[in-house]
Motif scaffolding. Structure first.
Motif, short mmCIF file in Angstrom:
data_model
loop_
_atom_site.label_atom_id
_atom_site.label_comp_id
_atom_site.label_asym_id
_atom_site.label_seq_id
_atom_site.Cartn_x
_atom_site.Cartn_y
_atom_site.Cartn_z
N THR A 1 -10.21 4.22 1.55
CA THR A 1 -10.41 5.30 1.97
C THR A 1 -10.92 5.07 3.55
O THR A 1 -12.17 4.48 3.33
N THR B 1 -5.60 3.86 5.33
CA THR B 1 -6.22 4.86 3.82
C THR B 1 -4.80 4.90 3.21
O THR B 1 -3.67 5.25 3.19
N ARG C 1 1.03 -1.20 -0.05
CA ARG C 1 -0.05 -0.07 0.15
C ARG C 1 0.77 1.41 0.00
O ARG C 1 1.95 1.29 0.48
N VAL D 1 -3.58 3.64 -1.36
CA VAL D 1 -3.84 2.81 -2.67
C VAL D 1 -3.18 1.64 -2.50
O VAL D 1 -1.89 1.42 -2.12
N THR E 1 -5.94 -0.10 -6.12
CA THR E 1 -7.24 0.28 -5.93
C THR E 1 -7.30 1.05 -4.48
O THR E 1 -6.70 0.89 -3.66
N GLN E 2 -8.21 2.41 -4.54
CA GLN E 2 -7.99 3.03 -3.47
C GLN E 2 -9.03 2.77 -2.33
O GLN E 2 -10.01 2.14 -2.51
#
Length: 128
Positions: free
Chosen positions: A125, A91, A38, A93, A122-123
């Motif tokens: 949040t 949080t 990430r 990507v 893929t994000q």
């Protein structure tokens, strides 16, 4: 030719759960070590979790131990990341990766240069 595609990202409240998927376009990935990384804005791409080819062996970053679970379904050429008890600091990507580099038992590849194949990201949040 050969692709990894992530899906399942989105917006979730702190304490919630999310499941990411990473589908591979070729059967060759069934014998590869698979991992999740990430990256938050302005920060390095960090290791999250890895899984061996059989799915029996797994390894996690300290920051996600006890909260995240990596698994794989070789019949579907797909790897998953189940994320529970999400925190705002999660949080980022999230990227799926694969490597065919060898290693002895107990050896894990924890840095991005050790992986040869990557998804688009893929994000995820997590709101407080």
């Amino acid at each position: 030719q050969v692709q990894l595609v992530e899906s399942g990202g989105g917006l979730v409240q702190a304490g919630g759960s999310l499941r990411l998927s990473c589908a591979a376009s070729a059967r060759t990935f069934s014998s590869y070590v698979r991992a999740w990384f990430r990256q938050a804005p302005g920060k390095e791409r960090d290791f999250v979790a890895a899984i061996g080819w059989s799915g029996a062996a797994t390894y996690y970053a300290d920051s996600v131990k006890g909260r995240f679970t990596i698994s794989r379904d070789n019949a579907k050429n797909t790897v998953y990341l189940q994320m529970n008890s999400l925190k705002p600091e999660d949080t980022a990507v999230y990227y799926c990766a694969a490597t065919n580099r060898g290693g002895g038992p107990g050896t894990w590849r924890l840095s991005p240069p050790e992986y040869d194949y990557w998804g688009q990201g893929t994000q995820v949040t997590v709101s407080s």
